[in-house]
Design a protein around this motif. Structure first.
Motif, mmCIF file in Angstrom:
data_model
loop_
_atom_site.group_PDB
_atom_site.id
_atom_site.type_symbol
_atom_site.label_atom_id
_atom_site.label_comp_id
_atom_site.label_asym_id
_atom_site.label_seq_id
_atom_site.Cartn_x
_atom_site.Cartn_y
_atom_site.Cartn_z
ATOM 1 N N LEU A 1 1.103 -1.477 0.013
ATOM 2 C CA LEU A 1 -0.130 0.053 0.023
ATOM 3 C C LEU A 1 0.371 1.357 0.059
ATOM 4 C CD1 LEU A 1 -3.608 -0.606 2.893
ATOM 5 C CD2 LEU A 1 -3.129 -0.837 0.245
ATOM 6 N N SER A 2 1.327 0.665 0.913
ATOM 7 C CA SER A 2 2.971 2.630 0.977
ATOM 8 C C SER A 2 3.647 2.728 -0.463
ATOM 9 C CB SER A 2 3.924 2.204 2.545
ATOM 10 O OG SER A 2 4.109 1.443 1.868
ATOM 11 N N ILE A 3 3.562 2.220 -1.257
ATOM 12 C CA ILE A 3 4.665 2.123 -2.056
ATOM 13 C C ILE A 3 3.875 2.254 -2.862
ATOM 14 C CG2 ILE A 3 4.934 -0.450 -3.094
ATOM 15 C CD1 ILE A 3 7.610 2.763 -3.405
ATOM 16 N N ALA A 4 2.334 2.061 -3.569
ATOM 17 C CA ALA A 4 1.908 2.065 -4.030
ATOM 18 C C ALA A 4 0.823 3.447 -4.519
ATOM 19 C CB ALA A 4 0.187 1.305 -4.304
ATOM 20 N N VAL A 5 0.944 4.127 -3.224
ATOM 21 C CA VAL A 5 0.310 5.792 -2.728
ATOM 22 C C VAL A 5 1.674 6.204 -4.273
ATOM 23 C CG1 VAL A 5 -0.274 6.976 -1.663
ATOM 24 C CG2 VAL A 5 -0.787 4.485 -1.392
ATOM 25 N N ILE A 6 2.866 6.167 -2.698
ATOM 26 C CA ILE A 6 3.787 7.101 -3.487
ATOM 27 C C ILE A 6 3.936 6.851 -5.012
ATOM 28 C CG2 ILE A 6 6.338 7.212 -3.434
ATOM 29 C CD1 ILE A 6 5.233 8.103 -0.623
ATOM 30 N N ALA B 1 -5.606 5.152 2.551
ATOM 31 C CA ALA B 1 -4.600 3.873 2.230
ATOM 32 C C ALA B 1 -4.523 2.902 3.242
ATOM 33 C CB ALA B 1 -3.272 4.017 1.749
ATOM 34 N N ILE B 2 -4.470 4.271 4.370
ATOM 35 C CA ILE B 2 -4.793 3.462 6.025
ATOM 36 C C ILE B 2 -5.905 2.735 6.200
ATOM 37 C CG2 ILE B 2 -5.510 4.539 7.925
ATOM 38 C CD1 ILE B 2 -2.471 6.825 6.900
ATOM 39 N N GLU B 3 -6.967 3.440 5.957
ATOM 40 C CA GLU B 3 -8.148 3.014 5.571
ATOM 41 C C GLU B 3 -9.143 1.820 5.152
ATOM 42 O OE1 GLU B 3 -11.997 3.044 7.872
ATOM 43 O OE2 GLU B 3 -10.899 4.421 7.935
ATOM 44 N N PHE B 4 -8.477 1.398 4.384
ATOM 45 C CA PHE B 4 -8.286 0.296 3.472
ATOM 46 C C PHE B 4 -7.725 -0.602 4.292
ATOM 47 C CE2 PHE B 4 -9.487 2.638 0.027
ATOM 48 C CZ PHE B 4 -11.331 2.485 -0.015
ATOM 49 N N ASP B 5 -6.888 -1.036 5.313
ATOM 50 C CA ASP B 5 -5.921 -1.913 5.990
ATOM 51 C C ASP B 5 -6.810 -1.885 7.199
ATOM 52 O OD1 ASP B 5 -4.057 -3.576 6.565
ATOM 53 O OD2 ASP B 5 -1.943 -1.600 6.942
ATOM 54 N N ARG B 6 -7.151 -3.269 7.499
ATOM 55 C CA ARG B 6 -8.353 -4.004 8.512
ATOM 56 C C ARG B 6 -7.210 -4.490 9.415
ATOM 57 N NH1 ARG B 6 -12.120 -7.920 6.274
ATOM 58 N NH2 ARG B 6 -10.321 -8.239 4.982
ATOM 59 N N ARG C 1 0.026 3.075 8.781
ATOM 60 C CA ARG C 1 -0.788 3.842 10.127
ATOM 61 C C ARG C 1 0.516 5.412 10.379
ATOM 62 N NH1 ARG C 1 2.964 0.046 13.458
ATOM 63 N NH2 ARG C 1 0.817 -1.590 13.104
ATOM 64 N N ILE C 2 -0.551 6.166 11.010
ATOM 65 C CA ILE C 2 0.622 7.212 11.473
ATOM 66 C C ILE C 2 1.099 7.164 12.308
ATOM 67 C CG2 ILE C 2 0.333 10.098 11.379
ATOM 68 C CD1 ILE C 2 -1.897 9.981 9.669
ATOM 69 N N GLY C 3 2.651 7.775 12.421
ATOM 70 C CA GLY C 3 3.102 6.852 13.831
ATOM 71 C C GLY C 3 2.859 8.558 14.724
ATOM 72 N N LYS C 4 3.163 7.634 15.995
ATOM 73 C CA LYS C 4 3.065 8.862 17.108
ATOM 74 C C LYS C 4 3.359 9.991 16.847
ATOM 75 C CE LYS C 4 3.861 9.282 21.912
ATOM 76 N NZ LYS C 4 4.447 8.415 23.104
ATOM 77 N N TYR C 5 4.742 10.160 16.318
ATOM 78 C CA TYR C 5 5.733 11.780 15.900
ATOM 79 C C TYR C 5 5.301 12.529 14.625
ATOM 80 C CZ TYR C 5 7.919 10.004 20.374
ATOM 81 O OH TYR C 5 8.336 9.114 21.426
ATOM 82 N N LEU C 6 4.289 11.584 13.978
ATOM 83 C CA LEU C 6 3.234 12.538 12.685
ATOM 84 C C LEU C 6 4.099 11.823 11.556
ATOM 85 C CD1 LEU C 6 1.233 13.969 11.663
ATOM 86 C CD2 LEU C 6 2.338 16.124 11.554
#
Length: 451
Positions: free
Chosen positions: A131-136, A408-413, A418-423
């Motif tokens: 998902l991450s590399i697909a979005v990029i 992408a974050i929403e679709f990953d069940r 995710r977005i990390g603690k430090y943004l």
């Protein structure tokens, strides 16, 4: 005074980005009012060409969506992914890159993201990786697509600066972006813990209902196609090919310089040739008309398509934020050039950091190109170097607020994306930085050979 103006620029962009949607545009207009009425800065030209290209290309993509052509493309991509589930990390970015390269907008990829997440999850591959590399990949492709607003803007500037044609840009940017994305894929192959060792996923699996739903058989039948789906893809493809030919061989277009009372305007340049931005608008809207007529798609359905709304929001955002940025740049051009001249002349690649940083704030490759590339030209950066650095205008992932990232974050069940603690320690940071840096490096190498 420049620092106060710069502070207003940054604050307007930050507030606008938090507002989402048309927020950047409306906050940009507040900045314009402050610059014009408060500081008496002379307004720069509004980015009319960029806005018109966005509206025309995205509207035509909306027609493709309404006619069922997007469903046809998604079916093809889904078939590829489900036939090769273990290679989803490789094939997912290939699919999203191809979609954006073809359509000129990354918003076309929303339909494929849940399929990527599903295939990865069922194969017990951490969905964060594909998902991450697909979005990029879907973002970086905008700086290689022959029909994107970013590429059209770059072409208009480089044609006046160095008489570069569309082929000069895409023959560097397409292979450079593909190299960058491949290296980005390698960077995520082992990113994060495997699902069977991920504490977040293991905790979720303790819920019987979650485990049952996760492994439940999903609807894998192809999306039902409308009668004109394949024809709409063919028509859109012919439009893209037409733009590539006209952009690469301007002699195919009429020249009006010999006409009596000839006067250049927004459509015809000083050389008498039709500007490529205007030609993209003509071709794409003609394709839109053909899709409506030949596939019998009601025009009202095009206006209802989700992509049509995305185009309108993008146009408003670009109008406000680019107009504000261009006004600031024009008013302080001498000071900015003086501050950057020595560094850029000694290290031309340093200009790529400015492109990346501004895109991280503007969330738009086209807006960044329109705002920053004229500065690179005035600094005397070699045309080949500017083309090599063009993909650096892909910083919109740096702050995790862009719609494709959130989708992408929403679709990953599984919760792995995710977005990390430090943004800033979010799932897209590593593949984004690696891919953009690799693309620019490859761009420099390729431009030295090809330009």
């Amino acid at each position: 005074m420049i620092w106060l103006q710069f502070a207003i620029l940054i604050v307007a962009i930050l507030i606008g980005s938090r507002m989402k949607g048309i927020g950047l545009g409306v906050m940009g207009m507040i900045g314009m009012l402050l610059f014009t009425l408060g500081f008496h800065l002379e307004p720069a030209d509004p980015p009319v060409e960029v806005i018109l290209i966005i509206l025309c290309v995205v509207s035509t993509a909306a027609a493709l969506q309404a006619a069922g052509g997007m469903d046809y493309l998604v079916n093809l991509a889904a078939k590829l992914l489900r036939k090769n589930p273990k290679q989803v990390v490789f094939f997912a970015p290939l699919a999203t890159y191809s979609f954006t390269l073809f359509a000129g907008t990354s918003h076309i990829n929303y339909s494929i993201l849940p399929i990527i997440a599903e295939v990865a999850t069922k194969s017990r591959i951490r969905p964060e990786r594909p998902l991450s590399i697909a979005v990029i990949a879907s973002h970086i492709a905008l700086t290689a697509s022959p029909v994107s607003a970013a590429t059209a803007t770059m072409l208009a500037l480089m044609k006046d600066y160095a008489n570069f044609q569309l082929s000069d840009i895409i023959k560097v940017c397409i292979p450079a972006t593909m190299i960058g994305i491949f290296i980005g894929i390698l960077s995520v192959l082992k990113m994060g813990k495997d699902l069977d060792k991920d504490p977040v996923f293991l905790e979720k699996m303790k819920d019987p209902e979650f485990a049952k739903n996760l492994d439940a058989k999903q609807h894998t039948d192809p999306l039902p196609l409308k009668p004109g789906a394949k024809l709409s893809v063919l028509l859109f493809g012919l439009g893209v090919i037409t733009i590539i030919l006209l952009g690469s061989f301007p002699g195919l277009m009429p020249n009006f310089s010999g006409n009596e009372n000839f006067s250049p305007n927004l459509v015809v340049g000083v050389d008498g040739n039709i500007r490529m931005a205007a030609m993209i608008q003509m071709v794409m809207l003609s394709v839109l008309a053909l899709i409506i007529l030949l596939t019998k798609t009601p025009a009202v359905e095009v206006a209802k398509a989700s992509l049509f709304s995305s185009g309108a929001q993008a146009a408003i955002s670009v109008l406000g934020v680019v107009w504000m940025s261009a006004t600031f740049m024009a008013a302080n051009e001498a000071m900015i050039e003086h501050a950057l001249a020595d560094v850029v002349q000694a290290h031309p690649w340093a200009f790529s950091f400015a492109l990346f940083a501004l895109c991280a704030l503007l969330f738009s490759q086209a807006a960044t190109t329109r705002a920053m590339m004229p500065l690179g030209i005035s600094l005397g950066i070699a045309p080949a170097h500017l083309v090599a650095m063009f993909p650096a205008a892909n910083g919109d992932f740096f702050l995790p607020g862009y719609p494709t990232l959130l989708a992408a974050i929403e679709f990953d069940r599984t919760g792995s994306t995710r977005i990390g603690k430090y943004l800033f320690n979010h799932s897209f940071m590593r593949p984004g930085l690696v891919s953009v840096a690799s693309t620019v490096a490859a761009g420099f190498a390729l431009s030295a050979i090809l330009l």
